[in-house]
Write an enzyme that holds these catalytic residues in place. Structure first.
Site, PDB file in Angstrom:
ATOM      1  N   TYR A   1      11.555  -3.815  -7.815  1.00  0.00           N
ATOM      2  CA  TYR A   1      10.547  -3.589  -9.035  1.00  0.00           C
ATOM      3  C   TYR A   1       9.555  -2.943  -8.301  1.00  0.00           C
ATOM      4  O   TYR A   1       8.679  -1.965  -8.993  1.00  0.00           O
ATOM      5  CB  TYR A   1       9.530  -4.833  -9.011  1.00  0.00           C
ATOM      6  CG  TYR A   1       8.340  -5.446  -9.818  1.00  0.00           C
ATOM      7  CD1 TYR A   1       7.996  -4.311 -10.494  1.00  0.00           C
ATOM      8  CD2 TYR A   1       6.846  -5.729  -8.362  1.00  0.00           C
ATOM      9  CE1 TYR A   1       6.584  -4.917 -10.923  1.00  0.00           C
ATOM     10  CE2 TYR A   1       5.693  -5.403  -9.518  1.00  0.00           C
ATOM     11  CZ  TYR A   1       5.412  -5.399 -10.009  1.00  0.00           C
ATOM     12  OH  TYR A   1       4.292  -5.110 -10.784  1.00  0.00           O
TER      13      TYR A   1
ATOM     14  N   ASN B   1       1.016   0.033   6.201  1.00  0.00           N
ATOM     15  CA  ASN B   1       1.051  -0.415   5.193  1.00  0.00           C
ATOM     16  C   ASN B   1       2.489  -1.158   5.414  1.00  0.00           C
ATOM     17  O   ASN B   1       2.834  -1.449   6.122  1.00  0.00           O
ATOM     18  CB  ASN B   1       2.237   0.410   4.369  1.00  0.00           C
ATOM     19  CG  ASN B   1       3.247  -0.532   3.156  1.00  0.00           C
ATOM     20  OD1 ASN B   1       4.426  -0.098   2.739  1.00  0.00           O
ATOM     21  ND2 ASN B   1       2.663  -0.956   2.716  1.00  0.00           N
ATOM     22  N   GLY B   2       2.448  -2.822   4.812  1.00  0.00           N
ATOM     23  CA  GLY B   2       3.024  -4.054   5.325  1.00  0.00           C
ATOM     24  C   GLY B   2       2.407  -5.149   5.814  1.00  0.00           C
ATOM     25  O   GLY B   2       0.801  -5.059   5.328  1.00  0.00           O
TER      26      GLY B   2
ATOM     27  N   GLY C   1      -1.023   1.241  -5.121  1.00  0.00           N
ATOM     28  CA  GLY C   1      -2.042   0.256  -5.322  1.00  0.00           C
ATOM     29  C   GLY C   1      -3.501   0.936  -6.245  1.00  0.00           C
ATOM     30  O   GLY C   1      -3.048   1.694  -5.809  1.00  0.00           O
TER      31      GLY C   1
ATOM     32  N   CYS D   1       1.082  -1.660   0.335  1.00  0.00           N
ATOM     33  CA  CYS D   1      -0.344   0.088   0.077  1.00  0.00           C
ATOM     34  C   CYS D   1       0.988   0.953  -0.486  1.00  0.00           C
ATOM     35  O   CYS D   1       2.392   0.673  -0.104  1.00  0.00           O
ATOM     36  CB  CYS D   1      -1.313  -0.356   1.251  1.00  0.00           C
ATOM     37  SG  CYS D   1      -2.215  -1.615   1.473  1.00  0.00           S
TER      38      CYS D   1
HETATM   39  P1  5GP Z   1       5.521 -13.273 -15.064  1.00  0.00           P
HETATM   40  O1  5GP Z   1       6.337 -13.763 -16.365  1.00  0.00           O
HETATM   41  O2  5GP Z   1       5.868 -13.597 -14.070  1.00  0.00           O
HETATM   42  O3  5GP Z   1       4.048 -13.556 -15.493  1.00  0.00           O
HETATM   43  O4  5GP Z   1       5.178 -11.569 -14.945  1.00  0.00           O
HETATM   44  C1  5GP Z   1       6.923 -11.010 -14.450  1.00  0.00           C
HETATM   45  C2  5GP Z   1       6.338  -9.763 -14.428  1.00  0.00           C
HETATM   46  O5  5GP Z   1       5.250  -9.281 -13.307  1.00  0.00           O
HETATM   47  C3  5GP Z   1       7.412  -8.423 -14.550  1.00  0.00           C
HETATM   48  O6  5GP Z   1       7.814  -7.926 -15.613  1.00  0.00           O
HETATM   49  C4  5GP Z   1       7.331  -7.841 -12.828  1.00  0.00           C
HETATM   50  O7  5GP Z   1       7.665  -6.696 -13.457  1.00  0.00           O
HETATM   51  C5  5GP Z   1       5.929  -8.470 -12.957  1.00  0.00           C
HETATM   52  N1  5GP Z   1       6.194  -8.295 -11.165  1.00  0.00           N
HETATM   53  C6  5GP Z   1       6.512  -8.839 -10.348  1.00  0.00           C
HETATM   54  N2  5GP Z   1       6.303  -8.862  -9.288  1.00  0.00           N
HETATM   55  C7  5GP Z   1       5.025  -8.269  -9.490  1.00  0.00           C
HETATM   56  C8  5GP Z   1       3.867  -7.978  -8.791  1.00  0.00           C
HETATM   57  O8  5GP Z   1       4.090  -8.869  -7.394  1.00  0.00           O
HETATM   58  N3  5GP Z   1       2.840  -8.039  -8.695  1.00  0.00           N
HETATM   59  C9  5GP Z   1       2.240  -7.543 -10.148  1.00  0.00           C
HETATM   60  N4  5GP Z   1       1.115  -7.606 -10.454  1.00  0.00           N
HETATM   61  N5  5GP Z   1       3.754  -7.661 -11.137  1.00  0.00           N
HETATM   62  C10 5GP Z   1       5.148  -8.008 -10.890  1.00  0.00           C
HETATM   63 MG    MG Z   2       7.139  -5.513 -15.667  1.00  0.00          MG
END
Ligand code: 5GP
Ligand code: MG
Length: 483
Positions: free
Chosen positions: A257, A102-103, A28, A2
């Site tokens: 990320y 958050n957390g 979020g 969040c």
């Molecule tokens: P995958 O190939 O595993 O389906 O997707 C990889 C992508 O998911 C990467 O581009 C990364 O930026 C993104 N990603 C990494 N961690 C998360 C997360 O916690 N939530 C979401 N929505 N995307 C993520």
């Molecule tokens: Mg991505």
């Protein structure tokens, strides 16, 4: 996961907080809320959706006051979206308060069971309500003292902000998993003589409102701001960890990320952190190729770093459509198959006949990555070399990053050659985990030289018995069911 934004002593508190939440939207998208304080009275507006849809001129006009506390909430699968919107407003021992969190508390089930046994009634499923109940029962002369006491009962990751008629309290858990920073508002925006303080999950929110970065709130610290005078006092929170105290556990996945690249996280530029990881990746996993292309947006800084260090030209090979919301409704299977194409479109003119290094920040389930490779091959890529700017994600996060269950993680199910095959790439390489730890800023390191990063999603090393137990429980569940 969040985002939190709060400010004190400002004539246009609601409007400034709205802007702050807007800058934190990436943290979020499920729901957002804003509480303002006007002469001891707290007004709240909260809803499901994006910040810009929830807050209009009319709703902001109904939020008078000189202090504000806002929150954006990340969607978690199966969660009760409406019941979990923050901030929560309540009366605690006769005093109006608003609370944002958050957390993820790893001992939430234990705390909830205990409270329910003692008669507490819960409306939602979020951890934040647990904290409110604990506050109501806590010893202490004022809410600051109660807040300190409650912080000592919580295990796991939290940044917490509490607004009362007289004070704003901002806490970071003893291991500092999540970021929370402090700024002062530029005087142009505030003609009052008193200082205006801003608290935000990420510094990108300060940029938007012209706030001047003051400092990060430290692990195990509670900052107390007196609203009448702007006086700031720092307190040390009670510590559950004793001897381990020196060792912070800052979530390295925030830097990889989650955070926005224009934020300064724990003293380091998030963009430069990622760019450098890309350059290191190029040194560790070089390949002969024609172009380096990012998977937008998250792979961009790392791809730039990879291109710089490898001297292979950087190019855009995928165009992202920014209007595809997370809430896009997919009515039929045919449309569902186009899902990725809605978001990413290959630039055939650039890709065709080329040997590509494709850079992304992480692979989680591997589903998106697999489809992207397919897309690039259809557009005529000769070779696809996948380079990932972080180590393989093998373990679930219990501290607020919404990673799936262990058995859904690609790197947990397969070894490198199996992953190469299933992703249909010519080569695949991840960043070395030691390199990640070496990236910690010198001032973040503990006395024994350790980085102070939490790497549990890569290493499976959790800092507390609650997370360790949850991993064992997950492991014991029947496998073979995949979503
Ligand atoms: P995958 O190939 O595993 O389906 O997707 C990889 C992508 O998911 C990467 O581009 C990364 O930026 C993104 N990603 C990494 N961690 C998360 C997360 O916690 N939530 C979401 N929505 N995307 C993520
Ligand atoms: Mg991505």
């Amino acid at each position: 996961m969040c985002g939190i934004f709060a400010l004190t002593q400002h004539r246009e508190a609601a409007h400034i907080a709205f802007l702050g939440l807007f800058a934190l939207q990436h943290r979020g998208q499920e729901s957002a809320g804003l509480a303002t304080l006007n002469q001891g009275h707290i007004s709240v507006h909260r809803d499901i959706g994006l910040v810009s849809d929830i807050f209009t001129a009319e709703t902001l006009a109904r939020l008078p006051g000189t202090a504000a506390l806002g929150h954006v909430r990340y969607s978690t699968a199966g969660g009760d979206a409406r019941g979990n919107i923050q901030p929560l407003a309540a009366r605690v021992n006769g005093i109006n308060v608003a609370l944002a969190h958050n957390g993820n508390l790893v001992n939430a089930p234990e705390l909830r069971d205990d409270l329910e046994r003692r008669g507490a009634i819960f409306q939602g499923t979020a951890d934040t309500e647990i904290i409110l109940h604990l506050l109501a029962q806590a010893p202490g002369a004022d809410l600051g003292a109660k807040m300190k006491h409650v912080s000592g009962l919580l295990e796991g990751a939290f940044t917490l902000v509490l607004m009362t008629p007289t004070h704003l309290y901002a806490c970071v858990d003893a291991l500092g998993y999540r970021p929370l920073s402090l700024a002062r508002l530029n005087s142009e925006l505030d003609s009052d003589a008193q200082p205006s303080w801003v608290v935000a999950s990420e510094t990108c929110a300060f940029e938007l409102v012209n706030g001047k970065f003051e400092r990060d709130i430290l692990p195990g610290e509670m900052v107390e701001i007196e609203l009448a005078t702007g006086k700031l006092t720092s307190h040390t929170l009670p510590d559950r960890h004793g001897a381990d105290k020196a060792q912070a556990r800052r979530c390295v996945f925030e830097q990889i990320y989650f955070a926005r690249p224009d934020s300064q996280l724990w003293g380091q530029s998030t963009f430069l952190f990622r760019e450098t990881l890309g350059a290191k990746l190029a040194e560790q996993a070089p390949v002969d190729a024609d172009l380096v292309i990012p998977i937008p947006d998250s792979g961009v800084p790392m791809a730039m770093g990879y291109a710089r260090a490898s001297k292979i030209p950087y190019a855009i090979g995928l165009i992202r459509n920014h209007y595809v919301g997370r809430t896009f409704i997919e009515p039929t299977q045919t449309i569902r198959n186009f899902r990725l194409r809605l978001k990413l479109s290959p630039l055939r003119q650039i890709i065709e006949g080329k040997r590509l290094v494709v850079v992304d920040d992480s692979i989680v389930r591997g589903t998106t990555s697999r489809r992207i490779v397919e897309l690039l091959r259809e557009a005529g890529a000769l070779e696809v070399h996948m380079r990932i700017g972080s180590p393989p994600v093998k373990f679930p996060c219990f501290y607020g990053i919404d990673t799936p269950k262990r058995r859904e993680l690609l790197a947990q199910q397969m070894n490198m050659s199996e992953m190469r095959e299933t992703l249909h790439v010519d080569s695949l390489a991840y960043l070395n985990i030691d390199t990640l730890h070496q990236m910690a800023a010198p001032q973040q390191r503990s006395a024994n030289g350790q980085s102070g990063f939490c790497d549990s999603c890569f290493s499976g090393c959790y800092s507390d018995k609650f997370a360790q137990r949850r991993l064992r429980e997950e492991h014991a569940q029947p496998s073979g069911v995949q979503s």
